[in-house]
Design a protein around this motif. Structure first.
Motif, PDB file in Angstrom:
ATOM      1  N   ILE A   2      -3.292  14.795  -9.772  1.00  0.00           N
ATOM      2  CA  ILE A   2      -2.140  13.901  -9.918  1.00  0.00           C
ATOM      3  C   ILE A   2      -1.623  14.025 -11.351  1.00  0.00           C
ATOM      4  O   ILE A   2      -2.398  13.924 -12.306  1.00  0.00           O
ATOM      5  N   LYS A  17       0.179   3.903 -13.489  1.00  0.00           N
ATOM      6  CA  LYS A  17      -1.135   4.212 -14.073  1.00  0.00           C
ATOM      7  C   LYS A  17      -2.158   3.163 -13.671  1.00  0.00           C
ATOM      8  O   LYS A  17      -3.297   3.500 -13.322  1.00  0.00           O
ATOM      9  N   LEU A  20      -3.212   3.691  -9.989  1.00  0.00           N
ATOM     10  CA  LEU A  20      -4.107   4.836  -9.853  1.00  0.00           C
ATOM     11  C   LEU A  20      -5.496   4.528 -10.406  1.00  0.00           C
ATOM     12  O   LEU A  20      -6.509   4.917  -9.817  1.00  0.00           O
ATOM     13  N   LEU A  25      -8.496   6.904  -9.108  1.00  0.00           N
ATOM     14  CA  LEU A  25      -7.949   8.249  -8.995  1.00  0.00           C
ATOM     15  C   LEU A  25      -7.667   8.793 -10.390  1.00  0.00           C
ATOM     16  O   LEU A  25      -7.008   8.133 -11.195  1.00  0.00           O
ATOM     17  N   PHE A  27      -5.887  11.126 -13.137  1.00  0.00           N
ATOM     18  CA  PHE A  27      -4.541  11.658 -13.288  1.00  0.00           C
ATOM     19  C   PHE A  27      -4.365  12.190 -14.695  1.00  0.00           C
ATOM     20  O   PHE A  27      -5.095  11.820 -15.615  1.00  0.00           O
ATOM     21  N   LEU A  67       5.138   5.747  -4.820  1.00  0.00           N
ATOM     22  CA  LEU A  67       3.684   5.674  -4.911  1.00  0.00           C
ATOM     23  C   LEU A  67       3.168   4.405  -4.241  1.00  0.00           C
ATOM     24  O   LEU A  67       2.242   4.438  -3.437  1.00  0.00           O
ATOM     25  N   HIS A  71       0.849   3.969  -0.816  1.00  0.00           N
ATOM     26  CA  HIS A  71      -0.392   3.197  -0.848  1.00  0.00           C
ATOM     27  C   HIS A  71      -0.376   2.084   0.198  1.00  0.00           C
ATOM     28  O   HIS A  71      -1.343   1.923   0.955  1.00  0.00           O
TER      29      HIS A  71
END
Length: 83
Positions: A2, A17, A20, A25, A27, A67, A71
């Motif tokens: 990502i 941010k 994530l 996750l 990135f 995003l 989700h």
């Protein structure tokens, strides 16, 4: 992988941010201001002028709204996992 294209002043970048991070996750952040990437260059690269621009694997998905939508609809992890 990502990649987030961000800027210093962007609240939506911070929200992306944070989401994530909450999902654990990893990135890579590329700050367009620090890297001297113009909005025109960003448009040529990602298809969008605004930040964040988010790339998952080899596909640009758009910004924070996209995003969040992925989700909320349980599709983000499929894209992250290449499904």
């Amino acid at each position: 992988m990502i990649i987030l294209y961000t800027s210093n002043w962007c609240g939506y970048c911070n929200a992306a941010k944070n989401l994530l991070r909450e999902l654990h996750l990893d990135f890579k952040e590329i700050n367009i201001e620090n890297e001297n990437i113009s909005r025109e260059e960003l448009m040529n690269l990602s298809g969008g002028y605004t930040v964040p621009q988010i790339k998952i694997n080899e596909t640009f998905i758009g910004g924070y709204d996209q995003l969040q939508h992925l989700h909320q609809n349980n599709k983000l992890m499929d894209i992250v996992n290449g499904k």
